[in-house]
Design a protein around this motif. Structure first.
Motif, short mmCIF file in Angstrom:
data_model
loop_
_atom_site.label_atom_id
_atom_site.label_comp_id
_atom_site.label_asym_id
_atom_site.label_seq_id
_atom_site.Cartn_x
_atom_site.Cartn_y
_atom_site.Cartn_z
N SER B 81 -1.33 7.90 3.92
CA SER B 81 -1.32 6.85 4.94
C SER B 81 -2.66 6.81 5.65
O SER B 81 -3.16 7.85 6.08
CB SER B 81 -0.27 7.16 6.02
N ARG B 125 -6.12 0.43 -2.20
CA ARG B 125 -5.49 0.34 -0.90
C ARG B 125 -4.59 -0.87 -0.84
O ARG B 125 -4.95 -1.96 -1.26
CB ARG B 125 -6.56 0.24 0.17
N ALA B 126 -3.42 -0.62 -0.32
CA ALA B 126 -2.54 -1.76 -0.01
C ALA B 126 -2.87 -2.17 1.41
O ALA B 126 -3.03 -1.32 2.28
CB ALA B 126 -1.07 -1.33 -0.12
N SER B 127 -2.97 -3.46 1.64
CA SER B 127 -3.37 -3.90 2.98
C SER B 127 -2.23 -3.67 3.97
O SER B 127 -1.09 -3.46 3.59
CB SER B 127 -3.74 -5.39 2.96
N ALA B 128 -2.57 -3.73 5.23
CA ALA B 128 -1.58 -3.50 6.27
C ALA B 128 -0.44 -4.51 6.18
O ALA B 128 0.72 -4.20 6.46
CB ALA B 128 -2.23 -3.55 7.65
N GLU B 129 -0.78 -5.76 5.78
CA GLU B 129 0.26 -6.79 5.68
C GLU B 129 1.29 -6.42 4.62
O GLU B 129 2.47 -6.66 4.77
CB GLU B 129 -0.35 -8.17 5.34
N ASP B 130 0.76 -5.86 3.51
CA ASP B 130 1.68 -5.51 2.42
C ASP B 130 2.53 -4.29 2.80
O ASP B 130 3.61 -4.08 2.27
CB ASP B 130 0.89 -5.16 1.15
N ASP B 131 1.98 -3.47 3.64
CA ASP B 131 2.64 -2.19 3.89
C ASP B 131 2.58 -1.90 5.38
O ASP B 131 1.57 -1.52 5.92
CB ASP B 131 1.89 -1.10 3.10
N GLU B 132 3.68 -2.12 6.02
CA GLU B 132 3.69 -1.98 7.47
C GLU B 132 4.10 -0.59 7.92
O GLU B 132 4.33 -0.34 9.10
CB GLU B 132 4.58 -3.05 8.10
N SER B 133 4.17 0.32 6.96
CA SER B 133 4.65 1.66 7.30
C SER B 133 3.65 2.44 8.15
O SER B 133 4.02 3.30 8.93
CB SER B 133 4.98 2.45 6.04
N GLY B 138 -2.25 1.35 6.53
CA GLY B 138 -1.74 0.92 5.26
C GLY B 138 -1.68 2.12 4.37
O GLY B 138 -2.02 3.23 4.79
N SER B 139 -1.23 1.91 3.14
CA SER B 139 -1.14 3.08 2.27
C SER B 139 -2.31 3.09 1.31
O SER B 139 -2.89 2.06 0.98
CB SER B 139 0.19 3.07 1.54
#
Lengths: 641, 641
Positions: B81, B125-133, B138-139
């Motif tokens: 993360s 990297r997955a963007s923050a929009e794709d991954d809100e965890s 982002g992840s």
């Protein structure tokens, strides 16, 4: 326009030509003769006067009519009357008639009537008292015959008025200064030094002398100063522009100011996206982007453009990358603009000391060091077809500290450039090294080894040594491949080594504690068992090897696992390069106990808990034992230890 | 004490050592970093800070815990993360925990908790929009495993506080400036440049820019300026003391002043007895005479002594003698005092182009010029046992204008020194040339020949040519022995020549008369038969050869004796070197008629009585036809003619 970078990498030759083609509009200065040495003449200088400006006696002697000396020799001298004297710097007050002579000094004006002179050594003179026949003079015996013009430098014989004296582009050395003086020239038109603006970019840069906040990752600005000095070396005038921080508007205005005031603008290390965007914006408004990205390592991110009438080059940020890129691509263009010979960049031929391999074929600028081999070291060792042209060709080794290290700058003597179609260089291969400094060449001594205070002082006695205080282990590895002249190895040596032991001395090592030993550190066990912050040395160092050996002993005597002992030490992994480092951490209160030498404890007035003595060995490369600097270091170490 | 001169000549080696042993008490300066390049470090500089001062990310990427990447590869990335970002120049506001990563820029501070970093290229990297965890992050997929410390430059890994950085005596180049910048050093202690006073002596000397009275035998002061520039070249600071004329009291006080203010005092050419007496008196009162007279030619009258705590050297007066003596005996001592390597004096190996013989064995300093031979020119031509080590060893020729000529300064590139036991040097013999300038070397082109305005302009197009405008006859003689690259020959050539004719052009010659031709000079007969003052050219020139040929024609057509015609011309023997000289004499009213070219008449707006056209031939040395500068001159001449 943004982010064109690396889409279309240009090849190095194209990049070199593009920088060479940038406008660097240097003009002409007029300087006085005493400021002209080292400059380049902008225009031809023709003589406007005759030199000498008069018929001049070349020797001390007598001015006379050559016709009066016909047939004269040692046995049958001609008899003349001396009718006067002319000294240098005075107008002759006398004319020479038949049978007459005038005493004359070197450099004096030949009197009217005389057409030659005879040096005093070929004459004899009767004094006026002996011979009252001549008014104020006396009689002269001339024991040689001379031709018309003998021993006279006629007016204009050196340089005649109207003659071409010096051409445009002449590099003004002391000799040209002499000729210009003789012509009476007071000021000369010279090529102006191109004004090269150096714009410092990077939020983290602090000018030397300021305070750096390491917690914020601040570092001192290196490139502004090293590139400025390199600009001056290339014949330019360096103008440093103030550090611009992260205020992009301010950076933009500094770039515009530099473009308006300079003939070329350089920046380095604009790694942040914001800085690159500003550079793009200013280039777009004032000029044009020529290219961004070169297929060379290092130097790939080089950015070249035009800012109105002047050129712009963005150099890489790491100091050695910036310096190599500057030397290779930018310096030739500045030299050309300054009117200096581009080819004056000094090169030496050398022989690779080690193999060098690369995973991929890339055009590379390899920073290299030079070391002078021993007398017979290279015989039969050069693999290429050419014979060794000079017995003292230096050995060439890559400097492998990485371009991020500023010490790479001083560890390297020059650059070996090689093209993308090669992935290796073999030991023994002949290479051309482009030197960083014209006066460069191998250091007098190349040593690798322990950071030791005695050795450090001994090095002070040598002229231009290079000593890499990388530790005892790297020294032994380096000596194994025959690279350094000497290795300095401290502490236990596990196996054999390849050097000739010149001398050894002993040094005391142990634990450094604050003065008065507030924590009561009695020995090694305290560091392991108590909650004390420890400052260690790197594994490459001899002190660390002795420390680890002591830790092993403690483990076996207490029947514990050595690794467990090490992990029990708070700070075992916080290892510093310099022998003095742990002491400094204790002084600064950052550590309670440091590993070090008694010399460090004494220097910093710290307490010292001795743990042992260790030998420090000065080992010589067997091929270099006879090198004078090796002997000097040996003697200096013996004197100090 | 007076007149000790020449009683006991010391040998050159003793003289060199005596000058080397003179006190030259230079001290230490403290200069700012931007003024330090080119200077020599006076003291050792140890690092007082760690470089870098913090654990620093070496690349753009992610700071993380290496343990979290164990086993990760392209196929099986580690998932982390992203919990924040650290840019260069900012304090990390975040700590890295298990399973976490922080985006980090090159040069930024590693955040607490992280022990390694992974370059961005090895991550996805997955963007923050794709991954809100992850908060603000982002992840991150990490596609490689890294060891502890990977891609991190730990604090002090470049230079550690307490480490020796630069030794005393280090020559500060741009690279050392870079290292000092990195250490935050703002000013450095450097060796002071020895202050070298230059006392001008000689009644006849006038500073450049002043007016010389040739009638009084005044000349411009050459040595004060050329030796000053040579002093600066040797690392000294030159201080010129005002010209002292023939006022011996004033000269004495200037010598005392220079001795009080400088670290070394030089004078040159104190040939008059009065000046020598003053020097003796001051030396006697302030110090001691070391020697007067050296068994070397030139340089015999060199006078060395001590003036209190500083040294004094009296150099010969003739410019080239002064320069050679300075280079050979004085410059090494100044270099040593300045902390520069004495051996930095540049030398080149060369091959004698001609025989050089002397009537007597004397230790000699021979001024020589260098010329680059053609590709096969030296094959089998080198007489000594050593093989030619480099195909481009220059040819070496003596400069024979005599030490009185200032042009000897610029005609020579260096000095060949040889000892009293030799009376000759043979063509083909290998010699070592001590260069006047470190950047010296053969000129791009070596030409001898006619002083011609077209050739002179053509030379302006070349980089660093040497052209000796000694006339057509010397050019043919010189070409016969294969010395120059090109010869420029004007007028009739009596016999064959040894060159390859590259090109020729025609120039118009004749008589130069005042504008409007007040004397009505219709042709050659007027000069012979009427009472007109004539300005001739030297016999070496092509114009003179055409003129003499025309005079012969006139003699035979009028049935007169050619010599009688010549003697009938008022000024036939007043011959000048430069093609422009006669025109200048006509302009100055010193002659009624001059011999010259139409180009000179046009330049000076004089009347011109044409007497004929003459060819100007550009002849190349057959061995050097391929030399690039020969081709450039050929093209430039063709462009202009």
């Amino acid at each position: 326009m943004p982010h064109k970078e690396f889409r279309d990498l240009v090849d190095p030759e194209t990049a070199r030509e593009a920088v060479f083609d940038l406008p660097i509009p240097a003009g002409t200065d007029r300087v006085s003769l005493q400021d002209a040495a080292g400059r380049v003449l902008a225009e031809r200088v023709d003589a406007t006067i005759d030199v000498p400006g008069f018929d001049r006696a070349s020797l001390d002697g007598y001015a006379l009519r050559s016709a009066d000396t016909v047939g004269a020799d040692e046995a049958n001298p001609a008899h003349l009357s001396v009718v006067g004297t002319v000294h240098a710097g005075e107008e002759p007050g006398v004319t020479v008639g038949d049978g007459e002579a005038v005493e004359i000094s070197t450099g004096a004006v030949m009197p009217d009537g005389a057409d030659a002179m005879v040096p005093v050594e070929r004459t004899d003179r009767a004094s006026a008292e002996d011979d009252e026949s001549a008014a104020g003079g006396g009689s002269l015996l001339v024991r040689t015959s001379v031709a018309p013009g003998a021993n006279v430098a006629v007016a204009g014989s050196d340089v005649a008025a109207g003659e071409r004296a010096l051409g445009p582009g002449t590099h003004l050395t002391p000799r040209e200064i002499g000729l210009l003086s003789a012509l009476g020239v007071e000021t000369v038109p010279v090529r102006a030094r191109p004004r090269v603006g150096i714009v410092s970019t990077g939020d983290e840069l602090v000018p030397p002398g300021g305070a750096v906040d390491s917690g914020r990752g601040e570092i001192y600005d290196v490139n502004s100063y090293s590139i400025a000095a390199a600009v001056e070396d290339a014949g330019g005038e360096a103008i440093r522009y103030p550090h611009v921080g992260d205020d992009w508007d301010a950076m933009e205005s500094v770039l515009r100011e530099a473009a308006a005031e300079c003939d070329l603008v350089l920046s380095s290390g604009s790694t942040s996206a914001g800085a690159i965007d500003v550079v793009y914006r200013v280039i777009e408004e004032l000029g044009e982007l020529v290219f961004h990205g070169v297929s060379v390592k290092p130097g790939k991110p080089m950015l070249v453009g035009r800012l109105g009438g002047v050129g712009y080059v963005g150099l890489p940020g790491y100091p050695v990358s910036a310096m190599m890129t500057f030397r290779t691509f930018v310096a030739p263009a500045i030299r050309e603009a300054a009117g200096l010979t581009v080819a004056e960049t000094a090169t030496v031929e050398g022989v690779m000391a080690v193999d060098e391999r690369y995973p991929e074929g890339r055009h590379r600028l390899l920073p290299v060091g030079l070391v002078e081999p021993g007398p017979d070291e290279l015989n039969g060792d050069v693999t290429v077809e050419q014979p060794a042209t000079a017995v003292d060709d230096p050995l060439v080794y890559p400097v492998d500290r990485g371009s991020g290290a500023t010490t790479s700058l001083t560890r390297a003597d020059g650059i070996v450039e090689f093209s993308a179609d090669r992935t290796s260089l073999a030991a023994g291969e002949r290479v051309t090294v482009s030197l960083f400094s014209a006066a460069g060449g191998p250091p007098s001594l190349f040593g690798v080894g322990e950071d030791d205070p005695t050795v450090s002082r001994a090095l002070d006695a040598l002229e231009s040594p290079r000593y890499l205080a990388d530790g005892s282990r790297p020294a032994l590895r380096s000596l194994r491949i025959g690279l350094p002249d000497v290795a300095v190895v401290a502490g236990p040596i596990e196996s054999g080594y390849d050097g000739v032991e010149l001398t050894r001395f002993s040094r005391e090592w142990g634990l450094l504690v604050p003065d008065g030993d507030p924590d009561g550190v009695s020995g090694l066990a305290a560091v392991v068992d108590r909650d004390l912050r420890f400052a260690n040395r790197t594994a490459a160092s001899g002190v660390r090897r002795s420390f680890d050996a002591a830790l092993d002993d403690l483990a076996s005597s207490t029947d514990r696992d050595p690794d467990a002992l090490a992990s029990a030490i708070d700070g075992y992994d916080v290892a510093v390069r310099a022998h003095d480092g742990p002491a400094r951490r204790v002084v600064a209160g950052e550590a309670d106990v440091g590993l070090g030498l008694r010399a460090s404890a004494d220097r910093h007035a710290l307490g010292f808990v001795p743990l042992g003595d260790q030998p420090v060995r000065l080992l010589a490369n067997p091929d270099r034992v006879e090198k004078p600097a090796v002997d000097r270091l040996h003697r200096a170490v013996d004197d100090l230890s």
